[in-house]
Motif scaffolding. Structure first.
Motif, PDB file in Angstrom:
ATOM      1  N   PHE A 453     -19.581   0.499 -43.147  1.00  0.00           N
ATOM      2  CA  PHE A 453     -18.565  -0.222 -43.914  1.00  0.00           C
ATOM      3  C   PHE A 453     -18.376   0.454 -45.263  1.00  0.00           C
ATOM      4  N   GLU A 454     -17.326   0.007 -45.978  1.00  0.00           N
ATOM      5  CA  GLU A 454     -16.968   0.580 -47.276  1.00  0.00           C
ATOM      6  C   GLU A 454     -17.045  -0.488 -48.351  1.00  0.00           C
ATOM      7  N   VAL A 455     -17.593  -0.137 -49.500  1.00  0.00           N
ATOM      8  CA  VAL A 455     -17.597  -1.005 -50.682  1.00  0.00           C
ATOM      9  C   VAL A 455     -16.482  -0.523 -51.600  1.00  0.00           C
ATOM     10  N   LEU A 456     -15.545  -1.423 -51.904  1.00  0.00           N
ATOM     11  CA  LEU A 456     -14.400  -1.085 -52.747  1.00  0.00           C
ATOM     12  C   LEU A 456     -14.678  -1.515 -54.187  1.00  0.00           C
ATOM     13  N   LEU A 457     -14.518  -0.582 -55.139  1.00  0.00           N
ATOM     14  CA  LEU A 457     -14.772  -0.851 -56.556  1.00  0.00           C
ATOM     15  C   LEU A 457     -13.599  -0.387 -57.398  1.00  0.00           C
ATOM     16  N   PHE A 458     -13.473  -0.965 -58.588  1.00  0.00           N
ATOM     17  CA  PHE A 458     -12.550  -0.415 -59.577  1.00  0.00           C
ATOM     18  C   PHE A 458     -13.247  -0.142 -60.908  1.00  0.00           C
ATOM     19  N   GLN A 459     -14.507  -0.523 -61.024  1.00  0.00           N
ATOM     20  CA  GLN A 459     -15.288  -0.270 -62.235  1.00  0.00           C
ATOM     21  C   GLN A 459     -16.338   0.792 -61.924  1.00  0.00           C
ATOM     22  N   LYS A 460     -16.183   1.955 -62.524  1.00  0.00           N
ATOM     23  CA  LYS A 460     -17.138   3.037 -62.253  1.00  0.00           C
ATOM     24  C   LYS A 460     -18.551   2.657 -62.673  1.00  0.00           C
ATOM     25  N   SER A 461     -18.661   1.854 -63.734  1.00  0.00           N
ATOM     26  CA  SER A 461     -19.985   1.459 -64.211  1.00  0.00           C
ATOM     27  C   SER A 461     -20.768   0.673 -63.162  1.00  0.00           C
ATOM     28  N   PHE A 462     -20.077   0.087 -62.184  1.00  0.00           N
ATOM     29  CA  PHE A 462     -20.772  -0.718 -61.186  1.00  0.00           C
ATOM     30  C   PHE A 462     -21.380   0.135 -60.079  1.00  0.00           C
ATOM     31  N   GLU A 463     -21.065   1.417 -60.086  1.00  0.00           N
ATOM     32  CA  GLU A 463     -21.670   2.291 -59.077  1.00  0.00           C
ATOM     33  C   GLU A 463     -23.193   2.304 -59.195  1.00  0.00           C
ATOM     34  N   ARG A 495      -5.512  -8.306 -52.565  1.00  0.00           N
ATOM     35  CA  ARG A 495      -4.501  -9.296 -52.202  1.00  0.00           C
ATOM     36  C   ARG A 495      -4.164  -9.257 -50.722  1.00  0.00           C
ATOM     37  N   SER A 496      -4.170  -8.065 -50.148  1.00  0.00           N
ATOM     38  CA  SER A 496      -3.827  -7.923 -48.729  1.00  0.00           C
ATOM     39  C   SER A 496      -5.072  -7.872 -47.841  1.00  0.00           C
ATOM     40  N   PHE A 497      -6.244  -8.146 -48.395  1.00  0.00           N
ATOM     41  CA  PHE A 497      -7.524  -8.159 -47.679  1.00  0.00           C
ATOM     42  C   PHE A 497      -7.819  -6.812 -47.026  1.00  0.00           C
ATOM     43  N   ASP A 498      -7.401  -5.741 -47.684  1.00  0.00           N
ATOM     44  CA  ASP A 498      -7.624  -4.390 -47.187  1.00  0.00           C
ATOM     45  C   ASP A 498      -8.933  -3.856 -47.757  1.00  0.00           C
ATOM     46  N   PHE A 499     -10.031  -4.462 -47.361  1.00  0.00           N
ATOM     47  CA  PHE A 499     -11.353  -4.041 -47.830  1.00  0.00           C
ATOM     48  C   PHE A 499     -12.396  -4.548 -46.845  1.00  0.00           C
ATOM     49  N   ASP A 500     -13.564  -3.925 -46.876  1.00  0.00           N
ATOM     50  CA  ASP A 500     -14.715  -4.414 -46.122  1.00  0.00           C
ATOM     51  C   ASP A 500     -15.587  -5.296 -47.009  1.00  0.00           C
ATOM     52  N   MET A 501     -15.975  -4.724 -48.152  1.00  0.00           N
ATOM     53  CA  MET A 501     -16.824  -5.457 -49.102  1.00  0.00           C
ATOM     54  C   MET A 501     -16.339  -5.158 -50.505  1.00  0.00           C
ATOM     55  N   ILE A 502     -16.336  -6.177 -51.359  1.00  0.00           N
ATOM     56  CA  ILE A 502     -16.014  -6.021 -52.771  1.00  0.00           C
ATOM     57  C   ILE A 502     -17.068  -6.739 -53.592  1.00  0.00           C
ATOM     58  N   THR A 503     -17.102  -6.438 -54.869  1.00  0.00           N
ATOM     59  CA  THR A 503     -17.871  -7.246 -55.807  1.00  0.00           C
ATOM     60  C   THR A 503     -16.878  -8.140 -56.535  1.00  0.00           C
ATOM     61  N   GLN A 504     -17.179  -9.420 -56.639  1.00  0.00           N
ATOM     62  CA  GLN A 504     -16.195 -10.362 -57.169  1.00  0.00           C
ATOM     63  C   GLN A 504     -16.901 -11.546 -57.802  1.00  0.00           C
ATOM     64  N   VAL A 505     -16.228 -12.171 -58.738  1.00  0.00           N
ATOM     65  CA  VAL A 505     -16.704 -13.404 -59.351  1.00  0.00           C
ATOM     66  C   VAL A 505     -15.872 -14.557 -58.802  1.00  0.00           C
ATOM     67  N   LEU A 506     -16.535 -15.622 -58.369  1.00  0.00           N
ATOM     68  CA  LEU A 506     -15.878 -16.843 -57.917  1.00  0.00           C
ATOM     69  C   LEU A 506     -16.222 -17.930 -58.931  1.00  0.00           C
ATOM     70  N   PRO A 507     -15.417 -18.105 -59.967  1.00  0.00           N
ATOM     71  CA  PRO A 507     -15.765 -19.055 -61.022  1.00  0.00           C
ATOM     72  C   PRO A 507     -15.621 -20.495 -60.550  1.00  0.00           C
ATOM     73  N   GLN A 508     -16.339 -21.373 -61.210  1.00  0.00           N
ATOM     74  CA  GLN A 508     -16.257 -22.800 -60.905  1.00  0.00           C
ATOM     75  C   GLN A 508     -16.197 -23.590 -62.198  1.00  0.00           C
ATOM     76  N   SER A 509     -15.686 -24.813 -62.070  1.00  0.00           N
ATOM     77  CA  SER A 509     -15.650 -25.716 -63.206  1.00  0.00           C
ATOM     78  C   SER A 509     -16.682 -26.812 -62.995  1.00  0.00           C
ATOM     79  N   ASP A 510     -16.788 -27.696 -63.964  1.00  0.00           N
ATOM     80  CA  ASP A 510     -17.719 -28.813 -63.872  1.00  0.00           C
ATOM     81  C   ASP A 510     -17.137 -29.965 -63.066  1.00  0.00           C
ATOM     82  N   SER A 511     -15.888 -29.815 -62.634  1.00  0.00           N
ATOM     83  CA  SER A 511     -15.242 -30.882 -61.869  1.00  0.00           C
ATOM     84  C   SER A 511     -14.411 -30.266 -60.749  1.00  0.00           C
ATOM     85  N   PRO A 512     -15.061 -29.762 -59.701  1.00  0.00           N
ATOM     86  CA  PRO A 512     -14.323 -29.098 -58.618  1.00  0.00           C
ATOM     87  C   PRO A 512     -13.339 -30.049 -57.947  1.00  0.00           C
TER      88      PRO A 512
END
Length: 611
Positions: A453-463, A495-512
């Protein structure tokens, strides 16, 4: 995007609902107000009572005497922007445009779980069961061209956002069944067959757009035309893709309202775009911009040094917050056959050595994340019991048995456990999933294909985080490639789900609430622009999301969210990363901030320049 602004404010916004929920609501007009209905009130809380009484003067976390003036210079690390319309899926909107140019019906407070107070709406009316809501607009509310804001503008905003706007809005406001303009400054929203107590609040977050401005313009193709807004700033100047400057509206109609006192204190706010974060950091230290929130532990530990820090010209602070941390991690795209088996996803998690990364890369600054609702009472822990167990029992036959028998903890190398032990556990799971080693490669026994599989990144520092992970997996014969692309390409591919794996943040609030559909609901799984990055398509998750949205009180909300959290964790949609309960910030000392920091953390819109 904290509950103070639940609508999308992230790099990759998107919430899609099924076509069945995309029907345009019926709009009508009425001549008379309803009599003997609920009394108008100045605010609304999701659960419980409002903190701020009617007639309050300002929020507790602002300085009402803060001076106005000066220019706040900020940076954006991105490949630029090509739009001033943040409400459509097309293009990349300029930083700040949704925050500064457009006002909403209500304004959230940052020191309550989820409460809103009147902004464009002077008051709000709703019955006990919240089956409808009425907003009474302020007579003095104006767009930036001086045109009064009316109920027809509110109706227009709802209609254009849900029919031509980003798919997020169709789902967010999907339960609105009818919109009635009762007079020029009074509008009613009726809801369908739902027990969603959040609907009046999420409608309060709706940005109000000028109907007269859009009459002869195509909403989805606004490009870089400067829009007419209703907020505290207008776009003053810009260099396409490189910089944008917002200027304070001198006659801003809402500047003396309690929800605006002490806020938006800068005369100008200027964003400069940088292609490289290292360059941006050096530009900050050279004084080219004023404020930086640091996301790199290495930078925080090693780069914020020198004479300007020693003599106090640049202030460096780690400011505690109490907001939920959400989930950051390696995200599997389960639409891809390689990740369709939960055992494979679970096995790959054993290849990430958080303890090593924290020690060698992050200077031991982070804590491992164990929940999608980390750093809050909403996070599941231990084994399910009480009301949470009762909820999960309804779905026992459809759930992974470990939901009931094993507390979720991501694999680690703490205590006496080594990476060798973890890779051995991964091998066992992969064998159960039909894989075995053949010629030094991890091959599926039926298809003969190597696990790759492929890991898709846009931040070089995350390598530096990803490459040790891939090397561990290579020891199992797994072929992992890392592809680095620019931020705009990354956005379009995600947006088009053209990836295998990404690194991402899924934020949450105190009142989902409604936004949980954005992440997990099956109706969002296969529509471009959704934030359901993983492709979650599970009837149990659908039902749990609906239960969260329909929670009648705070206690039930907590139990239902914990149940949802536990089911998601044991489905292995992500490999959890880490979190931090402080905001790491550095700023030049002409910036000043209020003495009180709200539970949601720092908000630059409450700061000012010390002259």
């Amino acid at each position: 995007m904290t509950k103070t602004r639940k609508a999308p404010h992230l790099t990759l916004p998107g919430l899609i609902t099924s076509l069945a929920l995309m029907a345009t609501p019926f709009f009508s007009f009425a001549d008379d107000h309803h009599e003997n209905g609920p009394a108008p009130v100045h605010g609304i809380a999701m659960h419980g009572e409002l903190k701020y009484p009617e007639g309050f003067s300002h929020f507790d976390y602002v300085n009402p005497e803060a001076p106005k003036g000066g220019t706040l210079k900020l940076s954006v690390v991105s490949n630029g922007f090509d739009s001033f319309n943040p409400f459509v899926i097309r293009g990349v909107a300029a930083a700040g445009v949704s925050t500064y140019v457009y006002d909403t019906l209500m304004e959230s407070s940052s020191d309550e779980p989820f409460s809103e107070y009147g902004l464009i709406a002077e008051s709000v009316e709703f019955p006990e069961d919240r089956r409808y809501v009425i907003f009474n607009l302020r007579e003095e509310a104006r767009f930036q061209d001086g045109t009064p804001i009316t109920a027809k503008d509110v109706e227009f905003s709802h209609r254009i956002l849900t029919t031509e706007g980003h798919p997020f809005y169709r789902n967010y406001y999907a339960d609105v069944s009818k919109v009635t303009v009762e007079d020029s400054h009074r509008i009613r929203f009726d809801f369908g067959d739902t027990e969603n107590r959040e609907l009046p609040l999420i409608l309060g977050q709706m940005p109000i757009l000028p109907a007269h401005y859009w009459e002869e313009r195509e909403f989805a193709r606004n490009g870089l035309d400067i829009p007419v807004g209703s907020g505290p700033y207008r776009i003053g100047s810009f260099d396409a893709g490189r910089s944008v400057t917002y200027e304070l509206v001198e006659d801003y109609w809402a500047k003396d309202l309690p929800v605006r006192v002490g806020r938006f204190n800068f005369q100008r706010i200027q964003y400069e775009y940088y292609n490289d974060d290292t360059v941006a950091l050096e530009a900050f230290k050279a004084g080219n911009f004023d404020f930086r929130q640091e996301t790199s532990a290495k930078n925080w530990a090693t780069a914020y040094t020198g004479r300007r820090f020693e003599d106090g010209r640049i202030v460096r602070e780690a400011i505690p917050h109490q907001r939920p941390s959400g989930m950051q991690g390696f995200i599997f795209n389960t639409r891809k056959p390689v990740f369709s088996d939960p055992k494979v996803r679970q096995a790959l998690a054993y290849g990430f050595d958080f303890q090593w990364a924290n020690r060698n890369l992050f200077f031991d600054q982070y804590t491992r994340t164990n929940s999608y609702f980390e750093n809050s009472e909403l996070a599941s822990s231990g084994l399910p019991q009480g009301p949470e167990l009762d909820i999960l029992e309804r779905f026992r036959d459809q759930l992974n048995p470990e939901v009931f028998t094993r507390e979720y903890t991501p694999p680690d190398t703490s205590d006496s456990r080594s990476m060798r032990d973890n890779l051995r556990a991964a091998m066992e799971l992969l064998n159960e999933a039909g894989y075995s080693i053949l010629g030094g490669k991890m091959v599926h026994e039926e298809s003969g294909k190597q696990l790759s599989f492929e890991v898709l990144l846009f931040q070089k520092s995350f390598e530096r985080v990803v490459l040790p992970f891939t090397r561990n997996l290579e020891r199992l014969g797994i072929d992992v490639t890392v592809r680095l692309v620019d931020s705009n390409q990354y956005i379009q591919r995600v947006r088009s789900f053209d990836f295998d794996m990404i690194t991402q943040v899924l934020p949450q609030s105190d009142s989902p609430g409604n936004e949980q559909r954005e992440y997990w609901h099956s109706s969002t799984a296969d529509v471009s622009g959704s934030r359901n990055f993983m492709g979650v398509n599970d009837p149990v998750v659908d039902q749990l999301v609906d239960m969260v949205i329909q929670a009648p009180d705070r206690e039930q909300l907590v139990h239902r969210v914990r149940a949802l959290d536990r089911v998601l964790l044991h489905s292995h949609y992500v490999i959890p990363h880490w979190h931090l309960t402080k905001d790491r910030v550095a700023y030049w000392n002409h910036l000043q901030r209020p003495e009180v920091t709200p539970k949601n953390g720092i908000d630059l819109n409450n700061w000012w320049i010390n002259r």
